[in-house]
Write a protein that holds these residues in place. Structure first.
Motif, PDB file in Angstrom:
ATOM      1  N   TRP A 179       3.363  31.957  15.595  1.00 41.22           N
ATOM      2  CA  TRP A 179       3.580  31.088  14.427  1.00 41.22           C
ATOM      3  C   TRP A 179       4.996  30.513  14.414  1.00 41.22           C
ATOM      4  N   ILE A 180       5.982  31.349  14.682  1.00 44.37           N
ATOM      5  CA  ILE A 180       7.377  30.889  14.682  1.00 44.37           C
ATOM      6  C   ILE A 180       7.594  29.833  15.757  1.00 44.37           C
ATOM      7  N   VAL A 181       7.121  30.092  16.963  1.00 43.03           N
ATOM      8  CA  VAL A 181       7.328  29.147  18.065  1.00 43.03           C
ATOM      9  C   VAL A 181       6.574  27.846  17.804  1.00 43.03           C
ATOM     10  N   ALA A 182       5.326  27.942  17.342  1.00 42.82           N
ATOM     11  CA  ALA A 182       4.533  26.735  17.058  1.00 42.82           C
ATOM     12  C   ALA A 182       5.182  25.899  15.963  1.00 42.82           C
ATOM     13  N   SER A 183       5.628  26.537  14.896  1.00 43.05           N
ATOM     14  CA  SER A 183       6.270  25.819  13.788  1.00 43.05           C
ATOM     15  C   SER A 183       7.587  25.191  14.240  1.00 43.05           C
ATOM     16  N   SER A 184       8.329  25.914  15.073  1.00 43.01           N
ATOM     17  CA  SER A 184       9.594  25.385  15.601  1.00 43.01           C
ATOM     18  C   SER A 184       9.357  24.141  16.450  1.00 43.01           C
ATOM     19  N   LEU A 185       8.311  24.178  17.267  1.00 49.93           N
ATOM     20  CA  LEU A 185       8.006  23.043  18.133  1.00 49.93           C
ATOM     21  C   LEU A 185       7.512  21.837  17.336  1.00 49.93           C
ATOM     22  N   ILE A 186       6.782  22.092  16.249  1.00 56.44           N
ATOM     23  CA  ILE A 186       6.348  20.991  15.373  1.00 56.44           C
ATOM     24  C   ILE A 186       7.566  20.316  14.749  1.00 56.44           C
ATOM     25  N   LEU A 187       8.491  21.113  14.249  1.00 56.85           N
ATOM     26  CA  LEU A 187       9.720  20.557  13.662  1.00 56.85           C
ATOM     27  C   LEU A 187      10.513  19.802  14.723  1.00 56.85           C
ATOM     28  N   LEU A 188      10.613  20.374  15.908  1.00 58.37           N
ATOM     29  CA  LEU A 188      11.373  19.754  16.989  1.00 58.37           C
ATOM     30  C   LEU A 188      10.754  18.414  17.403  1.00 58.37           C
ATOM     31  N   SER A 189       9.434  18.369  17.515  1.00 60.84           N
ATOM     32  CA  SER A 189       8.762  17.115  17.892  1.00 60.84           C
ATOM     33  C   SER A 189       8.912  16.065  16.800  1.00 60.84           C
ATOM     34  N   SER A 190       8.914  16.484  15.533  1.00 61.79           N
ATOM     35  CA  SER A 190       9.133  15.543  14.424  1.00 61.79           C
ATOM     36  C   SER A 190      10.536  14.950  14.495  1.00 61.79           C
ATOM     37  N   LEU A 191      11.508  15.789  14.806  1.00 59.16           N
ATOM     38  CA  LEU A 191      12.891  15.317  14.923  1.00 59.16           C
ATOM     39  C   LEU A 191      13.062  14.376  16.122  1.00 59.16           C
ATOM     40  N   LEU A 192      12.414  14.693  17.231  1.00 61.74           N
ATOM     41  CA  LEU A 192      12.477  13.824  18.406  1.00 61.74           C
ATOM     42  C   LEU A 192      11.851  12.464  18.118  1.00 61.74           C
ATOM     43  N   LEU A 193      10.715  12.472  17.424  1.00 65.91           N
ATOM     44  CA  LEU A 193      10.071  11.211  17.045  1.00 65.91           C
ATOM     45  C   LEU A 193      10.991  10.390  16.151  1.00 65.91           C
ATOM     46  N   GLY A 194      11.631  11.059  15.197  1.00 60.21           N
ATOM     47  CA  GLY A 194      12.575  10.382  14.323  1.00 60.21           C
ATOM     48  C   GLY A 194      13.756   9.806  15.101  1.00 60.21           C
ATOM     49  N   ASP A 195      14.248  10.553  16.097  1.00 63.79           N
ATOM     50  CA  ASP A 195      15.366  10.073  16.931  1.00 63.79           C
ATOM     51  C   ASP A 195      14.980   8.831  17.719  1.00 63.79           C
ATOM     52  N   ILE A 196      13.740   8.798  18.221  1.00 58.71           N
ATOM     53  CA  ILE A 196      13.275   7.635  18.991  1.00 58.71           C
ATOM     54  C   ILE A 196      13.178   6.399  18.085  1.00 58.71           C
ATOM     55  N   ILE A 197      12.639   6.574  16.876  1.00 56.18           N
ATOM     56  CA  ILE A 197      12.555   5.461  15.923  1.00 56.18           C
ATOM     57  C   ILE A 197      13.952   4.986  15.532  1.00 56.18           C
ATOM     58  N   LEU A 198      14.855   5.934  15.330  1.00 57.44           N
ATOM     59  CA  LEU A 198      16.239   5.589  14.976  1.00 57.44           C
ATOM     60  C   LEU A 198      16.923   4.845  16.126  1.00 57.44           C
ATOM     61  N   SER A 199      16.641   5.245  17.355  1.00 64.62           N
ATOM     62  CA  SER A 199      17.199   4.550  18.517  1.00 64.62           C
ATOM     63  C   SER A 199      16.682   3.117  18.589  1.00 64.62           C
ATOM     64  N   PHE A 200      15.427   2.919  18.212  1.00 68.07           N
ATOM     65  CA  PHE A 200      14.860   1.568  18.174  1.00 68.07           C
ATOM     66  C   PHE A 200      15.589   0.707  17.140  1.00 68.07           C
ATOM     67  N   ALA A 201      15.884   1.303  15.988  1.00 69.27           N
ATOM     68  CA  ALA A 201      16.622   0.576  14.950  1.00 69.27           C
ATOM     69  C   ALA A 201      18.034   0.230  15.423  1.00 69.27           C
ATOM     70  N   LYS A 202      18.683   1.144  16.130  1.00 70.14           N
ATOM     71  CA  LYS A 202      20.019   0.870  16.674  1.00 70.14           C
ATOM     72  C   LYS A 202      19.961  -0.199  17.767  1.00 70.14           C
ATOM     73  N   PHE A 203      18.850  -0.223  18.489  1.00 68.97           N
ATOM     74  CA  PHE A 203      18.641  -1.244  19.518  1.00 68.97           C
ATOM     75  C   PHE A 203      18.536  -2.635  18.874  1.00 68.97           C
ATOM     76  N   LEU A 204      17.914  -2.702  17.703  1.00 68.83           N
ATOM     77  CA  LEU A 204      17.739  -3.983  17.017  1.00 68.83           C
ATOM     78  C   LEU A 204      19.044  -4.497  16.404  1.00 68.83           C
ATOM     79  N   ILE A 205      19.859  -3.572  15.892  1.00 66.32           N
ATOM     80  CA  ILE A 205      21.140  -3.948  15.273  1.00 66.32           C
ATOM     81  C   ILE A 205      22.256  -3.517  16.216  1.00 66.32           C
ATOM     82  N   LYS A 206      22.704  -4.437  17.058  1.00 64.43           N
ATOM     83  CA  LYS A 206      23.700  -4.091  18.062  1.00 64.43           C
ATOM     84  C   LYS A 206      25.005  -3.651  17.401  1.00 64.43           C
TER      85      LYS A 206
END
Length: 502
Positions: A374-401
């Motif tokens: 449970w701990i490892v699965a929950s940690s990985l879910i949180l980690l994947s959510s943060l990675l997805l957020g980082d990718i979206i944020l990188s896209f926004a930074k790509f749009l606004i130089k």
């Protein structure tokens, strides 16, 4: 009953909540951090740069306030919180897209194709830092909030079986620490293992000091304790010491890339011992079967024996950290990595269901097989959510130089004429400007933040009658408590201070 007994009863004998509700609550801060980054990008484009006060206020509102609300007044409306944050995030992305300074005349498909070809430059993986900070903030809020009636009892630590929100805090802390341990960061060479082991032994003395200090203070002032959590003398600092020592030895013997095999071996053998030997009876009822606390082992049986489960969680964290720090060249590589982590998390949740049906349900007290999954699965879910957020944020930074967001990836576009050189899509100011970021500040002095939170919690409990506090007063105290702790850590960061004891 005395005041101490009433407070002990108030945090005892709880059965937790559903795995789904804990998972929902864990993912919310990841989306809040994404919205915070998007807001910073948009505000930088529309107005001048922020002062440290403004940035602290934004970070506090997006990181701390939602966590306090989720653990108190909005605990029954987590899905509505998710919906509100998703709508806010989508609105911010749309506004950024409409005001883009990069690829202004390109269609969406061409922009996405170009984005997939850029590299993400960072000295570290921001998602790991955010993971550690979210867990620290959640733990700091929960250890005080649990003493107020406003805090839902289903979120409190479970007595024997079940999944309480606070149960994740301990395992999540160990998992987050493992992802950035020296072994993962390759801080030792093959020829210096004995030196590294000596260094590891030396590095645990602050934890021993904190553990002993906490024990002496708790016993001397008669502070309330949850006896079945760790035992009479044991506490979380001692667990950290033993886990650090055992995992250091294991990682000298086994390579970091095989940590997952060690983790599975330890937890499976431990679960077999629980099922087919008197070990489970020893944890629950002591050596005489009547719950005795006579003798060192009986007095601290929960804390001592459950350490095996936390060692397995640490080794799983080491494997995850090793995977996260692999060199990835392009955005599409990180999307693939995020997908793999998410798929692993889903597989572990399926395994958790099978284990709970056929073997044993989650028990933090024993740190059994189901608890570790449970701990490892929950940690990985949180980690994947943060990675997805980082990718979206990188896209926004790509749009606004030239957009500057602390604790995030820096987009780098390869030059079409010479691929040996690259064009940074961030301004030179980002490289020189000190990071005005609460996330970076908390990650930098995590142990100090945890210690400060524990001291503050004790003082508030001694000065405030938490059992009979109104909801409004509880919210005021919680926000002031977190504001003070965060401000101290933030000021230390602005002064470029990292407090270490070794």
């Amino acid at each position: 009953m005395s005041q101490k007994q009433m407070k002990e009863a108030f945090v005892s004998n709880h059965n937790g909540t559903s795995v789904l509700e804990v998972t929902q609550g864990l993912c919310l801060p990841a989306f809040c951090i994404l919205c915070r980054g998007l807001l910073i990008i948009l505000s930088q484009h529309l107005c001048s740069s922020h002062t440290w006060r403004t940035r602290f206020f934004i970070d506090f509102v997006f990181l701390i306030v939602p966590l306090v609300a989720t653990l108190t007044i909005l605990s029954s409306f987590v899905l509505l919180e998710h919906l509100a944050v998703i709508i806010l995030g989508a609105s911010l992305v749309y506004q950024i897209y409409c005001r883009r300074t990069c690829c202004a005349r390109m269609p969406v498909q061409k922009i996405l194709e170009k984005f997939m070809k850029i590299s993400l430059e960072s000295e570290y993986v921001p998602a790991i830092s955010c993971f550690r900070v979210i867990n620290s903030a959640f733990t700091a809020i929960a250890i005080l909030a649990v003493d107020f009636p406003l805090f839902p009892r289903r979120f409190a630590k479970t007595e024997l079986y079940g999944t309480g929100a606070m149960d994740f805090g301990v395992g999540g802390f160990i998992f987050g620490t493992a992802m950035v341990c020296p072994e993962v960061r390759r801080k030792y060479t093959e020829g210096s293992r004995f030196y590294y082991l000596t260094k590891s032994l030396y590095s645990v003395w602050p934890l021993v000091f904190l553990g002993v200090g906490r024990l002496v203070i708790i016993k001397s002032i008669g502070y309330q304790e949850h006896l079945t959590e760790y035992g009479v003398h044991w506490n979380f600092f001692f667990t950290l010491v033993v886990v650090k020592l055992l995992t250091s030895l294991l990682l000298i013997i086994f390579p970091v890339t095989k940590s997952w095999i060690v983790a599975i071996s330890i937890i499976v053998l431990y679960q077999l011992a629980l099922d087919f030997t008197p070990l489970k009876r020893l944890i629950l009822y002591g050596t005489d079967g009547s719950g005795t606390r006579i003798g060192l082992l009986n007095a601290n049986r929960e804390g001592i024996i459950s350490t095996l489960g936390y060692v397995a969680i640490h080794m799983a964290g080491v494997q995850t950290g090793s995977y996260m720090l692999k060199k990835r060249s392009h955005v599409k590589d990180w999307i693939k990595g995020t997908y793999c982590i998410l798929l692993t998390a889903i597989s572990l949740f399926i395994s958790l269901y099978i284990v709970q049906v056929n073997v044993e349900i989650v028990s933090r007290r024993m740190a059994n097989l189901a608890f570790c999954i449970w701990i490892v699965a929950s940690s990985l879910i949180l980690l994947s959510s943060l990675l997805l957020g980082d990718i979206i944020l990188s896209f926004a930074k790509f749009l606004i130089k030239g957009a500057v967001v602390p604790c995030s990836w820096k987009p780098i576009q390869l030059s079409a004429t010479n691929k040996k050189h690259s064009e940074s899509l961030v301004s030179e100011a980002e490289r020189k400007e000190p990071s005005l970021c609460l996330i970076t500040a908390m990650n930098r002095n995590q142990l100090i933040f945890f210690l400060l939170s524990n001291i503050s919690t004790g003082l508030i409990n001694l000065l405030v009658d938490t059992l009979y506090s109104s909801n409004l007063w509880a919210l005021i105290v919680l926000h002031l408590y977190m504001f003070t702790n965060c401000l101290v850590i933030y000021v230390l960061h602005l002064q470029d201070k990292t407090i270490k004891f070794w």
